[in-house]
Design a protein around this motif. Structure first.
Motif, short mmCIF file in Angstrom:
data_model
loop_
_atom_site.label_atom_id
_atom_site.label_comp_id
_atom_site.label_asym_id
_atom_site.label_seq_id
_atom_site.Cartn_x
_atom_site.Cartn_y
_atom_site.Cartn_z
N GLY A 7 -8.54 -4.02 -0.52
CA GLY A 7 -8.32 -4.48 0.84
C GLY A 7 -8.38 -3.35 1.84
O GLY A 7 -8.76 -2.21 1.53
N ARG A 8 -7.99 -3.69 3.07
CA ARG A 8 -8.07 -2.73 4.17
C ARG A 8 -7.20 -1.50 3.93
O ARG A 8 -7.51 -0.40 4.40
CB ARG A 8 -7.63 -3.44 5.46
N TYR A 9 -6.13 -1.66 3.15
CA TYR A 9 -5.19 -0.55 2.92
C TYR A 9 -5.56 0.32 1.73
O TYR A 9 -4.76 1.14 1.29
CB TYR A 9 -3.77 -1.10 2.75
N SER A 10 -6.77 0.16 1.19
CA SER A 10 -7.15 0.92 -0.01
C SER A 10 -7.25 2.42 0.27
O SER A 10 -6.88 3.24 -0.57
CB SER A 10 -8.49 0.40 -0.55
N LEU A 13 -3.67 3.79 0.46
CA LEU A 13 -3.06 3.90 -0.86
C LEU A 13 -3.69 5.04 -1.66
O LEU A 13 -3.00 5.78 -2.36
CB LEU A 13 -3.20 2.58 -1.61
N GLY A 14 -4.99 5.18 -1.53
CA GLY A 14 -5.67 6.27 -2.23
C GLY A 14 -5.19 7.64 -1.76
O GLY A 14 -5.00 8.56 -2.55
N PHE A 15 -4.99 7.77 -0.43
CA PHE A 15 -4.47 9.04 0.10
C PHE A 15 -3.07 9.31 -0.43
O PHE A 15 -2.74 10.46 -0.78
CB PHE A 15 -4.46 8.99 1.63
N LEU A 16 -2.24 8.28 -0.49
CA LEU A 16 -0.88 8.46 -1.02
C LEU A 16 -0.92 8.96 -2.45
O LEU A 16 -0.16 9.86 -2.83
CB LEU A 16 -0.11 7.14 -0.95
#
Length: 649
Positions: A7-10, A13-16
């Motif tokens: 989704g848009r938040y991928s 989340l990947g950066f986290l």
């Protein structure tokens, strides 16, 4: 979870995940480094990894807060536009570079201070010119920057291959789903930011464990936020009248008489009313730890001249610095005050017209001068000295609207043979001092000179062909400084003013403050010696003494009458009882004999017995009287400065 990755938040989340993984790697590298100097119990290791993970997660969420809100509010029709893709990729790459640089900086900062980012890192950020030049001369900066950029490009390519970017830009999350994701990221970030304190990581007695539990970026901003600390808000207190009564009793000497104000330490010291007024040259040596000298067991032969001078001087063999920064040493040597919490007074607001050591000399007819081989703008040194009774001679830049009560003279290019990021070499600054002394002698002026050296500071570079150790190492820098001081004294022995000149050699602080203990007492011990003092036999003062005691002891040896607003004492007085003051910008230490009191924020008090021979601090319930004595000194010192009662009248 799979929907989030698609989704848009991928990207978020990947950066986290990247941030937490790299933070884990950095923590592990620092752990391996610390394990060579301290022992860790299994539970300690588990604690700092678990607590560290929570701090890393909170920091990562804070870093992505604005992006999370952006993902929430931007409509789908704009999110899929090319301009948004370019903007998102640019910001993503920029954040990779910034965080990678911070990880590298953590490694280098740990190498120097064995600590996560703290108040020192905040200080250094302000003075980017000196720090960037220092980094450039200490490390292959182009290679490091290039390496960071390559890693950032590699991570960006990895995200591309994992289709994280395409998943984000092709997604079509409904607003209610985006609101859920935003809530799950922004709310914890804000709670962490406003509730979690950096010192929550400091739960044990092992300083390394506490530091490894922290996150570097979060520690940096916590230190920035806590630039100054109000003693009354954070530390244990006693009644004000009791605090001043305790301090006045401790400062009482056989020849002292206090003024009537019981909330003051102002007092008169009665000497022999001697007419002996020698010139005084104080050489404050950068980072000169006691253990560099053979007198303290060093076998490297890197201070042959200093060791020789120690044998022919009034030698303070058991002296302790008040802090871990140059400005703390300057504060101690000019104001004679314990290290109150927060930044050194040298760097604070409203630090003009204080009653300094220089004013005692001024009242005796001396001209005071501060000599520095670098730019005295650094650490606010010029402002402090220039507005507290000293003229200034430094290798700086002319600033607009600068005002000093004293004069300022810039060191010219023709006086410089060697220079690095921190200033001219010690040999050059000593030549400047000699020339100035010659001029004052011709005018019949007594002089009190305060010299701050720079060569024993990273990058540890100095002129070639002076010593048998090449540039670039701490040992070489120490030996060069020793050589330069020896050469300086050899030169001035030929001057007509030498016979009436006293030379003081003292360190500003030690080369390193980190150790097994939270406050490692052994890392504060410094050498100090007074040379060429007429009618005074060579002697070794083995009593435990503080930097703040240096000038009161000198003035006693000179037989002077003077007025004191200093916490320093004459260590040769029959009523003198050994005590020292040490500290970081938050931890305040009072040690009397082997009794050790550490005052911390949140009104925390820790007490120990200190075994110097083993460098051990064992928790011990000390008498309340000693604890209150420690509180009284720091509480009254804070109050006197805050209330303007240390002003020169």
């Amino acid at each position: 979870m799979n929907q989030i990755f698609k989704g848009r938040y991928s990207i978020l989340l990947g950066f986290l995940i990247y941030f937490i993984v790299f933070s884990f790697i950095i923590r592990t590298i620092l752990f391996v480094s610390a394990a060579q100097k301290a022992e860790f119990q299994f539970l300690e290791v588990m604690r700092f990894y678990l607590v560290g993970f929570l701090f890393d997660l909170g920091t990562g969420l804070i870093l992505t807060t604005l992006y999370s809100i952006y993902l929430l509010v931007i409509p789908h029709r704009f999110y899929v536009k090319k301009w948004n893709r370019v903007l998102t990729l640019s910001i993503f790459f920029l954040f990779l570079v910034i965080t990678l640089f911070s990880f590298f900086a953590e490694l280098t900062f740990w190498q120097e201070f064995e600590s996560r980012f703290n108040f020192i890192a905040v200080d250094y950020l302000i003075y980017t010119y000196e720090v960037i030049h220092n980094i450039n001369e200490s490390y292959p900066l182009p290679l490091l920057v290039g390496g960071i950029l390559l890693i950032a490009l590699g991570l960006t390519y990895l995200f591309y291959k994992l289709k994280i970017f395409s998943s984000s830009f092709k997604s079509h999350n409904r607003f209610k789903n985006r609101l859920l994701y935003a809530t799950l990221t922004v709310v914890p970030a804000l709670l962490f930011l406003f509730i979690v304190k950096n010192n929550w990581a400091e739960q044990g007695n092992n300083r390394y464990t506490n530091e490894l539990s922290k996150a570097g970026i979060y520690s940096f901003f916590a230190a920035f936020k806590n630039n100054e600390l109000n003693y009354h808000d954070f530390y244990s207190l006693i009644a004000n009248k009791d605090a001043f009564a305790l301090v006045r009793k401790e400062l009482t000497e056989s020849n002292s008489s206090f003024k009537n104000d019981r909330f003051s330490i102002l007092r008169n010291l009665k000497g022999t009313d001697s007419a002996y007024k020698p010139n005084v040259i104080t050489i404050t040596v950068e980072s000169l730890s006691a253990d560099f000298l053979a007198h303290y067991g060093n076998t490297q032969n890197i201070t042959p001249r200093l060791d020789s001078f120690a044998n022919h001087s009034v030698f303070f063999s058991n002296m302790y610095a008040t802090g871990t920064r140059t400005v703390r040493g300057m504060e101690a040597l000019t104001l004679g005050i314990p290290p109150t919490p927060g930044s050194s007074i040298v760097r604070r607001m409203d630090n003009e017209h204080l009653y300094t050591v220089g004013h005692v000399f001024e009242e005796k007819g001396y001209v005071n001068t501060f000599f520095y081989g670098g730019d005295g703008y650094f650490d606010n040194m010029n402002h402090f000295f220039g507005n507290n009774g000293y003229n200034i001679v430094d290798r700086g830049r002319k600033l607009l609207n600068e005002t000093y009560d004293g004069t300022r003279t810039l060191i010219s290019d023709d006086a410089v043979t060697f220079e690095n990021a921190w200033g001219i070499c010690d040999g050059d600054i000593f030549n400047v001092v000699i020339k100035d002394a010659d001029e004052k002698y011709k005018k019949g002026q007594l002089f009190n000179n305060f010299i701050m050296t720079t060569s024993n500071h990273r990058p540890f570079t100095f002129p070639n062909n002076k010593i048998d150790i090449p540039s670039g190492s701490r040992e070489g820098a120490v030996k060069y400084t020793d050589f330069a001081i020896g050469q300086f004294i050899d030169q001035i022995k030929k001057k007509p003013w030498f016979k009436n000149t006293v030379i003081i050699i003292v360190a500003d602080h030690c080369a390193s403050s980190a150790g097994k203990n939270e406050i490692d007492i052994s890392k504060y011990q410094i050498p100090c010696m007074i040379l060429n003092l007429k009618n005074t036999e060579n002697r070794n003062i083995s009593k435990m003494t503080s930097q703040i005691d240096l000038f009161p002891t000198l003035w006693s040896l000179l037989g002077w009458n003077y007025t004191s607003e200093f916490y320093g004492k004459n260590v040769l007085d029959q009523k003198y009882e050994s005590r020292v003051f040490l500290g970081t910008y938050q931890k305040l230490v009072y040690m009397k004999g082997d009794s050790l009191v550490i005052l911390s924020p949140h009104r925390k008090i820790d007490t120990y017995l200190y075994n110097k021979s083993k460098n051990e601090q064992k928790p011990f319930a000390l008498p309340k009287k000693i604890v209150n004595q420690g509180i009284a000194n720091y509480q009254t010192a804070f109050d006197l400065f805050r209330d303007g009662k240390l002003r020169y009248k």
